[in-house]
Write an enzyme that holds these catalytic residues in place. Structure first.
Site, PDB file in Angstrom:
ATOM      1  N   ALA A  14      44.813 -35.506  23.556  1.00  0.00           N
ATOM      2  CA  ALA A  14      45.457 -35.811  24.848  1.00  0.00           C
ATOM      3  C   ALA A  14      46.205 -37.131  24.748  1.00  0.00           C
ATOM      4  CB  ALA A  14      44.407 -35.872  25.950  1.00  0.00           C
ATOM      5  N   VAL A  92      46.563 -33.981  17.392  1.00  0.00           N
ATOM      6  CA  VAL A  92      45.746 -35.160  17.101  1.00  0.00           C
ATOM      7  C   VAL A  92      46.569 -36.158  16.273  1.00  0.00           C
ATOM      8  CG1 VAL A  92      43.577 -33.880  17.191  1.00  0.00           C
ATOM      9  CG2 VAL A  92      44.752 -34.165  14.994  1.00  0.00           C
ATOM     10  N   ASN A  93      46.097 -37.382  16.197  1.00  0.00           N
ATOM     11  CA  ASN A  93      46.821 -38.404  15.441  1.00  0.00           C
ATOM     12  C   ASN A  93      46.706 -38.169  13.936  1.00  0.00           C
ATOM     13  OD1 ASN A  93      44.262 -38.922  16.570  1.00  0.00           O
ATOM     14  ND2 ASN A  93      44.251 -41.022  15.861  1.00  0.00           N
ATOM     15  N   THR A 134      52.478 -34.288  13.392  1.00  0.00           N
ATOM     16  CA  THR A 134      53.367 -34.394  12.231  1.00  0.00           C
ATOM     17  C   THR A 134      52.491 -34.467  10.981  1.00  0.00           C
ATOM     18  OG1 THR A 134      54.924 -35.622  13.588  1.00  0.00           O
ATOM     19  CG2 THR A 134      55.224 -35.751  11.203  1.00  0.00           C
ATOM     20  N   LYS A 222      60.534 -31.969  10.093  1.00  0.00           N
ATOM     21  CA  LYS A 222      60.098 -33.042  10.993  1.00  0.00           C
ATOM     22  C   LYS A 222      60.162 -34.393  10.272  1.00  0.00           C
ATOM     23  CE  LYS A 222      58.311 -35.532  14.084  1.00  0.00           C
ATOM     24  NZ  LYS A 222      59.007 -35.928  15.269  1.00  0.00           N
ATOM     25  N   CYS A 278      55.843 -43.491  14.524  1.00  0.00           N
ATOM     26  CA  CYS A 278      56.288 -42.375  13.669  1.00  0.00           C
ATOM     27  C   CYS A 278      57.160 -42.754  12.479  1.00  0.00           C
ATOM     28  CB  CYS A 278      57.035 -41.359  14.522  1.00  0.00           C
ATOM     29  SG  CYS A 278      55.977 -40.620  15.768  1.00  0.00           S
ATOM     30  N   PHE A 279      58.214 -43.534  12.688  1.00  0.00           N
ATOM     31  CA  PHE A 279      59.206 -43.708  11.622  1.00  0.00           C
ATOM     32  C   PHE A 279      58.576 -44.172  10.304  1.00  0.00           C
ATOM     33  CE2 PHE A 279      63.406 -44.364  14.193  1.00  0.00           C
ATOM     34  CZ  PHE A 279      63.367 -43.035  14.551  1.00  0.00           C
TER      35      PHE A 279
HETATM   36  N1  LIG Z   1      54.033 -40.458  19.754  1.00  0.00           N
HETATM   37  C1  LIG Z   1      55.148 -39.768  19.601  1.00  0.00           C
HETATM   38  O1  LIG Z   1      56.162 -40.069  20.203  1.00  0.00           O
HETATM   39  C2  LIG Z   1      55.183 -38.566  18.700  1.00  0.00           C
HETATM   40  C3  LIG Z   1      56.308 -37.738  18.728  1.00  0.00           C
HETATM   41  C4  LIG Z   1      56.342 -36.625  17.888  1.00  0.00           C
HETATM   42  C5  LIG Z   1      55.265 -36.339  17.053  1.00  0.00           C
HETATM   43  N2  LIG Z   1      54.193 -37.176  17.049  1.00  0.00           N
HETATM   44  C6  LIG Z   1      53.041 -36.793  16.206  1.00  0.00           C
HETATM   45  O2  LIG Z   1      52.072 -36.176  17.064  1.00  0.00           O
HETATM   46  C7  LIG Z   1      50.732 -36.495  16.639  1.00  0.00           C
HETATM   47  C8  LIG Z   1      49.983 -37.148  17.771  1.00  0.00           C
HETATM   48  O3  LIG Z   1      50.610 -38.364  18.072  1.00  0.00           O
HETATM   49  P1  LIG Z   1      50.246 -39.176  19.392  1.00  0.00           P
HETATM   50  O4  LIG Z   1      51.202 -40.306  19.461  1.00  0.00           O
HETATM   51  O5  LIG Z   1      50.116 -38.241  20.537  1.00  0.00           O
HETATM   52  O6  LIG Z   1      48.778 -39.721  18.990  1.00  0.00           O
HETATM   53  P2  LIG Z   1      47.698 -40.367  19.961  1.00  0.00           P
HETATM   54  O7  LIG Z   1      46.877 -41.253  19.129  1.00  0.00           O
HETATM   55  O8  LIG Z   1      48.355 -40.902  21.194  1.00  0.00           O
HETATM   56  O9  LIG Z   1      46.812 -39.112  20.449  1.00  0.00           O
HETATM   57  C9  LIG Z   1      45.986 -38.376  19.617  1.00  0.00           C
HETATM   58  C10 LIG Z   1      44.736 -38.005  20.399  1.00  0.00           C
HETATM   59  O10 LIG Z   1      43.955 -37.105  19.618  1.00  0.00           O
HETATM   60  C11 LIG Z   1      42.572 -37.361  19.878  1.00  0.00           C
HETATM   61  N3  LIG Z   1      41.766 -36.777  18.817  1.00  0.00           N
HETATM   62  C12 LIG Z   1      41.695 -37.139  17.512  1.00  0.00           C
HETATM   63  N4  LIG Z   1      40.882 -36.310  16.838  1.00  0.00           N
HETATM   64  C13 LIG Z   1      40.420 -35.405  17.729  1.00  0.00           C
HETATM   65  C14 LIG Z   1      39.540 -34.286  17.622  1.00  0.00           C
HETATM   66  N5  LIG Z   1      39.008 -33.927  16.435  1.00  0.00           N
HETATM   67  N6  LIG Z   1      39.269 -33.577  18.735  1.00  0.00           N
HETATM   68  C15 LIG Z   1      39.815 -33.927  19.921  1.00  0.00           C
HETATM   69  N7  LIG Z   1      40.674 -34.968  20.086  1.00  0.00           N
HETATM   70  C16 LIG Z   1      40.970 -35.700  18.990  1.00  0.00           C
HETATM   71  C17 LIG Z   1      42.511 -38.868  19.964  1.00  0.00           C
HETATM   72  O11 LIG Z   1      41.352 -39.305  20.660  1.00  0.00           O
HETATM   73  C18 LIG Z   1      43.806 -39.179  20.712  1.00  0.00           C
HETATM   74  O12 LIG Z   1      43.620 -39.272  22.112  1.00  0.00           O
HETATM   75  C19 LIG Z   1      50.910 -37.368  15.384  1.00  0.00           C
HETATM   76  O13 LIG Z   1      50.854 -36.533  14.252  1.00  0.00           O
HETATM   77  C20 LIG Z   1      52.314 -37.939  15.549  1.00  0.00           C
HETATM   78  O14 LIG Z   1      52.897 -38.259  14.320  1.00  0.00           O
HETATM   79  C21 LIG Z   1      54.108 -38.265  17.858  1.00  0.00           C
HETATM   80  O1  LIG Z   2      69.937 -47.404  17.307  1.00  0.00           O
HETATM   81  C1  LIG Z   2      68.714 -47.610  17.334  1.00  0.00           C
HETATM   82  C2  LIG Z   2      67.772 -46.633  17.734  1.00  0.00           C
HETATM   83  C3  LIG Z   2      66.415 -46.949  17.701  1.00  0.00           C
HETATM   84  N1  LIG Z   2      66.013 -48.181  17.308  1.00  0.00           N
HETATM   85  C4  LIG Z   2      64.562 -48.479  17.260  1.00  0.00           C
HETATM   86  O2  LIG Z   2      63.911 -47.458  16.515  1.00  0.00           O
HETATM   87  C5  LIG Z   2      62.574 -47.266  16.987  1.00  0.00           C
HETATM   88  C6  LIG Z   2      62.288 -45.798  17.285  1.00  0.00           C
HETATM   89  O3  LIG Z   2      63.039 -45.410  18.414  1.00  0.00           O
HETATM   90  P1  LIG Z   2      63.082 -43.906  18.940  1.00  0.00           P
HETATM   91  O4  LIG Z   2      63.377 -43.008  17.823  1.00  0.00           O
HETATM   92  O5  LIG Z   2      63.986 -43.874  20.099  1.00  0.00           O
HETATM   93  O6  LIG Z   2      61.589 -43.709  19.495  1.00  0.00           O
HETATM   94  P2  LIG Z   2      60.320 -42.884  18.952  1.00  0.00           P
HETATM   95  O7  LIG Z   2      59.478 -42.601  20.138  1.00  0.00           O
HETATM   96  O8  LIG Z   2      59.715 -43.593  17.803  1.00  0.00           O
HETATM   97  O9  LIG Z   2      60.900 -41.476  18.472  1.00  0.00           O
HETATM   98  C7  LIG Z   2      61.096 -41.137  17.101  1.00  0.00           C
HETATM   99  O10 LIG Z   2      59.877 -40.713  16.523  1.00  0.00           O
HETATM  100  C8  LIG Z   2      59.278 -39.581  17.195  1.00  0.00           C
HETATM  101  C9  LIG Z   2      57.938 -39.333  16.532  1.00  0.00           C
HETATM  102  O11 LIG Z   2      58.037 -38.586  15.377  1.00  0.00           O
HETATM  103  C10 LIG Z   2      60.223 -38.404  17.090  1.00  0.00           C
HETATM  104  O12 LIG Z   2      59.647 -37.280  17.732  1.00  0.00           O
HETATM  105  C11 LIG Z   2      61.564 -38.767  17.742  1.00  0.00           C
HETATM  106  O13 LIG Z   2      62.470 -37.678  17.597  1.00  0.00           O
HETATM  107  C12 LIG Z   2      62.108 -40.006  17.061  1.00  0.00           C
HETATM  108  O14 LIG Z   2      63.313 -40.425  17.721  1.00  0.00           O
HETATM  109  C13 LIG Z   2      62.441 -48.182  18.218  1.00  0.00           C
HETATM  110  O15 LIG Z   2      61.803 -49.379  17.854  1.00  0.00           O
HETATM  111  C14 LIG Z   2      63.874 -48.446  18.619  1.00  0.00           C
HETATM  112  O16 LIG Z   2      64.040 -49.663  19.311  1.00  0.00           O
HETATM  113  C15 LIG Z   2      66.919 -49.148  16.919  1.00  0.00           C
HETATM  114  O17 LIG Z   2      66.537 -50.260  16.553  1.00  0.00           O
HETATM  115  N2  LIG Z   2      68.250 -48.837  16.935  1.00  0.00           N
END
Ligand SMILES: NC(=O)c1ccc[n+]([C@@H]2O[C@H](COP(=O)([O-])OP(=O)(O)OC[C@H]3O[C@@H](n4cnc5c(N)ncnc54)[C@H](O)[C@@H]3O)[C@@H](O)[C@H]2O)c1
Ligand SMILES: O=c1ccn([C@@H]2O[C@H](COP(=O)(O)OP(=O)(O)O[C@H]3O[C@H](CO)[C@@H](O)[C@H](O)[C@H]3O)[C@@H](O)[C@H]2O)c(=O)[nH]1
EC number: 1.1.1.22
Length: 473
Positions: A14, A92-93, A134, A222, A278-279
């Protein structure tokens, strides 16, 4: 909870992805029941609270409030939710491994595997498992092996990576550029599972934007998407150094370059450095994958995107130290913004953490302000990054509840996050409460530098012609 005759989705995790993604599925698919589960009671309580949700995203609270208790549920009853689900998303993370084989690069799949083992133990009826986290290429295959080992029921594992960006999560989820679904399209059950997930997204996403591929292409896409995005930021940041040395203006260069329709204008904003959960993690994951496949030079190419980001953060800190006459020891510096980007309270890998840690190492006194990041989070991040203990840090760091409080008596203002409100500050007032000469280091190029110089500030901005009054080495 909803009736079991309806289609049941469970999401394990969550967090930033699980919460918003499921809220939008619940909103767009009123005939489906969605239950989001987590091991963290605190997080689930916050999702169920009337006050603030555990994460801040514009538009999220409305989406949750309109569906929660109707067809969206948050619970810690993981087994119950798995048992009744037809489809289970795993969000999950998957952080970078801290110890052991591949430490510092490979993805830590402990949480993923624990979730898979839980599903294998509890499930009694066929389930479609959707890999939302991811993960490295071939994870779905490994997970299927774990699931099938129970021998109790049948599973299909799909890859459905999430592309939302924080700060714009609701908008990205409601109107995605594409939905990517990887599955076993050579197999009848695999194709049926893919079609089921396509059906769900088709409630609001045009069919032509939903693409299906084999599982490995989906998993790899991804990581590659994040590499391409981060690569653009590192490239423009490399150019920003060249601009400062040559008198060119990085914003003018990125506009000129980005107008080429083959290049495009997005992700060309020079900054103090990219952050976010993520990055860096996903690129290091690509580095590790390439190394483990014997592709050393390819790994090195990917790695430079992260190295360039580290250099940019260090270059920014050097500008501050040299600008303040080669020492910041004992000087007061106001840090404006601690989140890794605007419109989020998330600080994971935020450039502000590195900047603060480096300045504290130099014994500067910091006063930090961020409109959304919790004070306890700032302490936790700096304590983790710094070699100093909490007592030492408390002598050097103060957290303010307003930008003016942070600026009071400071030698320099350092902008680390591009919050809109920083553009509307009363800089005449700020100048009057700062030490002179008053410096501004704009790590996001969001302020009106000419106006600030006219007021009397010495201004450094990333990739801009240098202020003649700024001390440089
Ligand atoms: N944060 C983003 O913007 C973003 C965007 C795209 C993809 N992702 C990917 O999505 C995944 C999740 O990222 P997030 O930012 O939501 O992480 P997060 O840490 O915010 O959330 C993960 C949650 O999973 C729970 N968890 C872990 N193990 C568990 C288990 N065995 N059973 C139940 N719950 C469990 C944790 O307690 C936590 O609340 C990662 O792989 C990340 O790379 C993140
Ligand atoms: O021109 C730019 C664009 C972004 N940033 C920085 O780059 C980082 C990442 O920004 P952004 O990509 O907008 O946010 P995220 O939430 O990290 O999203 C990225 O990471 C996610 C997790 O994988 C993906 O799902 C998204 O598609 C991808 O954009 C931040 O610190 C921004 O300030 C810059 O410095 N310059």
């Amino acid at each position: 909870m909803g009736s079991t005759s309806r289609f049941q989705i469970c999401c394990i995790g969550a967090g930033y992805v699980g919460g918003p993604t499921m809220a939008i599925i619940a909103k767009k698919c009123p005939t489906i029941d969605v239950t989001v589960v987590d091991i963290s009671q605190r997080r689930i309580d916050a999702w169920n609270s009337e006050a603030d949700l555990p994460i801040y995203e514009p538009g999220l609270k409305e989406a949750v409030m309109n569906t929660r208790g109707k067809n969206l549920f948050f619970s810690t009853d993981i087994d119950g939710a798995i048992e009744k689900a037809h489809m289970i998303f795993v969000a999950v993370n998957t952080p970078t491994k801290k110890d052991g084989l591949g430490a510092g690069r490979a993805a830590d799949l402990t949480y993923w595997e624990l979730a898979a083992r839980r599903i294998a133990k509890v499930a009694k009826s066929p389930k479609i498992i959707v890999e939302k986290s991811t993960v490295p290429i071939k994870t779905a295959e490994a997970i299927l092996t774990v699931l099938n080992a129970s021998g109790k029921t049948r599973f299909q594992v799909l890859s459905n990576p999430e592309f939302l960006a924080e700060g714009t999560a609701v908008r990205d989820l409601e109107s995605p550029d594409r939905i990517l679904i990887g599955g076993n399209l050579k197999d009848e059950d695999g194709t049926a599972a893919v079609e089921k997930l396509v059906d769900i997204y088709s409630h609001w996403v045009p069919r032509e934007r939903i693409i299906t591929t084999n599982v490995w292409s989906s998993e790899l896409s991804k990581l590659v998407a994040n590499f391409f995005l981060a690569q653009r930021v590192s490239s423009i940041n490399a150019v920003s150094a060249l601009c400062e040395s040559s008198g060119a203006d990085v914003d003018e260069v990125s506009t000129a370059v980005g107008l080429d329709s083959r290049i495009g204008s997005k992700f060309l904003k020079a900054s103090v450095g990219f952050g976010g959960s993520c990055f860096q993690k996903d690129i290091l994951n690509l580095v590790y994958l390439s190394e483990s496949m014997g592709l050393k030079d390819i790994a090195e190419y990917f790695h430079w995107v992260v190295k360039m980001n580290d250099l940019q953060k260090e270059r920014f800190v050097s500008r501050i130290i040299h600008g303040l006459f080669n020492t910041v020891t004992g000087k007061r510096i106001a840090i404006l913004g601690f989140a890794f980007k605007k419109d989020t309270g998330d600080t994971r890998e935020s450039a502000a953490i590195s900047v603060c840690q480096r300045l504290v190492d130099e014994r500067a006194h910091l006063d930090i302000y961020d409109p959304k990041v919790e004070e306890s989070q700032i302490w936790q991040d700096i304590s983790t990054a710094s070699k100093m203990d909490r007592l030492e840090l408390e002598k050097l760091i103060h957290i303010s509840s307003s930008p003016y409080g942070a600026a009071q008596g400071s030698h320099a203002l350092v902008v680390c996050t591009e919050w809109d409100e920083f553009q509307d500050l009363d800089f005449e007032k700020i100048l009057s409460i700062m030490e002179k000469p008053a410096f501004i280091f704009d790590g996001r190029n969001i302020l009106n530098h000419e106006y600030l110089r006219k007021l009397g500030f010495v201004v450094y901005a990333i990739g801009k012609p240098l202020d003649p009054r700024l001390n440089v080495v």
